[in-house]
Design a protein around this motif. Structure first.
Motif, PDB file in Angstrom:
ATOM      1  N   SER A  77       0.719  -1.225   0.115  1.00 57.01           N
ATOM      2  CA  SER A  77      -0.125   0.223   0.034  1.00 57.01           C
ATOM      3  C   SER A  77       0.700   1.208  -0.045  1.00 57.01           C
ATOM      4  O   SER A  77       0.107   2.376   0.135  1.00 57.01           O
ATOM      5  N   SER A  78       2.027   1.086  -0.065  1.00 54.55           N
ATOM      6  CA  SER A  78       3.130   2.289  -0.186  1.00 54.55           C
ATOM      7  C   SER A  78       3.045   3.215  -1.320  1.00 54.55           C
ATOM      8  O   SER A  78       3.075   2.495  -2.313  1.00 54.55           O
ATOM      9  N   ILE A  79       3.133   4.320  -1.322  1.00 50.09           N
ATOM     10  CA  ILE A  79       3.132   5.212  -2.632  1.00 50.09           C
ATOM     11  C   ILE A  79       4.391   5.028  -3.139  1.00 50.09           C
ATOM     12  O   ILE A  79       4.615   5.489  -4.342  1.00 50.09           O
ATOM     13  N   SER A  82       4.513   2.633  -6.414  1.00 54.30           N
ATOM     14  CA  SER A  82       4.379   3.213  -7.514  1.00 54.30           C
ATOM     15  C   SER A  82       5.203   4.050  -8.283  1.00 54.30           C
ATOM     16  O   SER A  82       5.389   3.945  -9.342  1.00 54.30           O
ATOM     17  N   LYS A  83       5.951   4.784  -7.238  1.00 53.42           N
ATOM     18  CA  LYS A  83       7.368   5.709  -7.718  1.00 53.42           C
ATOM     19  C   LYS A  83       8.385   4.817  -8.243  1.00 53.42           C
ATOM     20  O   LYS A  83       8.939   5.151  -9.115  1.00 53.42           O
ATOM     21  N   HIS A  84       8.372   3.717  -7.620  1.00 54.51           N
ATOM     22  CA  HIS A  84       9.573   2.809  -7.838  1.00 54.51           C
ATOM     23  C   HIS A  84       9.336   2.372  -9.097  1.00 54.51           C
ATOM     24  O   HIS A  84      10.237   1.876 -10.252  1.00 54.51           O
ATOM     25  N   ILE A  85       7.947   1.959  -9.711  1.00 52.00           N
ATOM     26  CA  ILE A  85       7.664   1.490 -10.898  1.00 52.00           C
ATOM     27  C   ILE A  85       8.128   2.394 -11.917  1.00 52.00           C
ATOM     28  O   ILE A  85       8.578   1.951 -13.085  1.00 52.00           O
ATOM     29  N   LYS A  86       7.636   3.662 -11.810  1.00 48.46           N
ATOM     30  CA  LYS A  86       8.025   4.798 -12.900  1.00 48.46           C
ATOM     31  C   LYS A  86       9.579   4.974 -12.846  1.00 48.46           C
ATOM     32  O   LYS A  86       9.932   5.114 -14.042  1.00 48.46           O
ATOM     33  N   ALA A  87      10.243   5.018 -11.796  1.00 46.63           N
ATOM     34  CA  ALA A  87      11.454   5.387 -11.980  1.00 46.63           C
ATOM     35  C   ALA A  87      12.698   4.285 -12.059  1.00 46.63           C
ATOM     36  O   ALA A  87      13.546   4.615 -12.429  1.00 46.63           O
TER      37      ALA A  87
END
Length: 442
Positions: A77-79, A82-87
């Motif tokens: 559930s950590s935001i 999602s940032k890890h996927i993009k970056a």
């Protein structure tokens, strides 16, 4: 402290199971109790004054929530995910996967510039309308000032994307030529199925063959695969006993396919062998490991490598789990080995995909008390040489990850990573490397 980390990791992996029953819930509570018992060492050593931490407190609610809503199975559930996927994940997939950090940083840099350009263009009113509306306004003679830059903006965005792709393709092509093996970029991932327990297949590309330097004359490099005799391969692998190992393997296959260890040292009834051998630098293991990283059927794959030079940084010979006793669970039915070479040959019109391995033996009858991991050490014969064998690819379950048992001495800083499996006396079988290893290496 080690026992605290062990209990926490075990709690996490139990909670990540795709199916949780009453026994799993009991193991979950037991791991949590041990975690609370051992974590007090951090207060005794002055690392922390208290444990008023929201995430650790929430562990107490897992038992009730799993009963109410089912297994989390890798849910995050950590935001930051999602940032890890993009970056990280998406730039990684766009890279050549060889020394990819620089390519990933360049991709993120260009994406940031494109995003900043879009914000600037929108502020100036340059993104109003579409290419179709721009054409209509031009045709009607009612060209709006804000639409003048639509075409230029489209060309700019398209050109920037083309440059990113062109640079990445150029880097990837150069690395493929340097490595000479298209399989090097494939480290595994989700697999489409079908859903089976485990399968292992040799790489699609035959590896570099061995030349015969007899009489100091190098044989023509064309059709080298046909010159891979057992003597040439034995010399290259520094395994003078290779012929007998293959003969023992064939005898076991012809009489008892379940035999894996080639323990019988007698030369009675050994079949004659003088066939052509095809060498491979890797094999792909596909196994059932349902999780968010696997395919729809719960299948995951990984590449196991065995080659003398890995990207110019030294040899790479991966370790594997070998299924020696299917009737036993966990490490009681598994052995650990290190692959020296993958190869195949035909004998009596039957194709045998094989691996030359070095055995590791269990250091004790159970896992280490502190870490929960089994300890193994390289097996050796009475004369001090390594204990080797030829096994069928079907007996391999998947890759194994070993951690050295470091001891009390200071480790020299000049030990190359490629030789980390050669300089220590014993190793932990890392069951915490992923959730599937946790389920099989207990």
């Amino acid at each position: 402290m080690v026992r605290t980390l062990r209990a926490f990791l075990e709690f996490c992996y139990i909670a990540r199971r795709d199916v949780i029953d009453t026994k799993s819930l009991a193991e979950l509570e037991e791991a949590l109790d041990r975690f609370h018992q051992y974590r007090t060492i951090f207060m005794e050593c002055g690392v922390r004054k208290n444990f008023n931490l929201p995430r650790q407190h929430f562990l107490r609610h897992y038992f009730a929530l799993i009963r109410a809503y089912g297994a989390p199975n890798g849910l995050c559930s950590s935001i930051t995910e999602s940032k890890h996927i993009k970056a990280v994940k998406k730039p990684w997939r766009r890279s050549s996967r060889y020394k990819a950090l620089g390519q990933m940083l360049l991709t993120n840099q260009r994406l940031d510039k494109l995003a900043a350009s879009r914000v600037d263009f929108a502020r100036r009113g340059m993104l109003i309308g579409t290419c179709l509306s721009y054409a209509l306004y031009t045709f009607d003679g009612k060209l709006l000032p804000s639409c003048i830059f639509l075409s230029a903006n489209y060309i700019l965005s398209t050109e920037a994307s083309r440059v990113v792709r062109t640079d990445e393709d150029h880097v990837g092509a150069g690395n493929d030529v340097e490595r000479g093996n298209p399989d090097d970029d494939d480290d595994g991932g989700d697999a489409p199925g079908p859903t089976v327990l485990a399968t292992v297949e040799l790489a699609k590309t035959v590896g570099k063959s061995h030349t015969n330097y007899s009489n100091n004359n190098c044989i023509n490099t064309h059709s080298l695969v046909q010159r891979n005799t057992v003597n040439n391969v034995a010399t290259n692998l520094d395994e003078p006993d290779l012929r007998r190992l293959i003969q023992s393997f064939l005898r076991d296959q012809l009489h008892d396919a379940s035999s894996l260890s080639n323990i019988d040292d007698s030369d009675d009834d050994l079949p004659e062998f003088d066939e052509v051998i095809s060498l491979y630098t890797s094999a792909v293991a596909t196994f059932y490991a349902p999780s968010d990283l696997s395919g729809i059927g719960g299948m995951h794959r990984e590449r196991i490598r065995a080659l003398s030079s890995w990207r110019g940084e030294g040899p790479r010979y991966d370790c594997i789990f070998v299924n020696t006793d299917p009737t036993q669970n966990g490490m009681s039915g598994l052995e650990v080995a290190r692959v020296r070479s993958f190869f195949s040959f035909k004998f009596r019109n039957v194709l045998y995909p094989c691996a030359l391995i070095q055995w590791y033996s269990h250091d004790d009858d159970g896992p280490d008390e502190d870490t929960g991991m089994w300890v193994v050490e390289p097996d050796s014969l009475p004369d001090g040489s390594a204990s080797t064998a030829v096994i069928h690819l079907d007996s391999i379950l998947r890759a194994a990850h070993l951690i050295p048992v470091y001891g009390q001495d200071t480790i020299p800083t000049d030990i190359p990573l490629a030789y980390s499996l050669d300089v220590f006396h014993s190793y932990y079988v890392n069951k915490y490397i992923d959730h599937h290893a946790f389920e099989i290496a207990f």
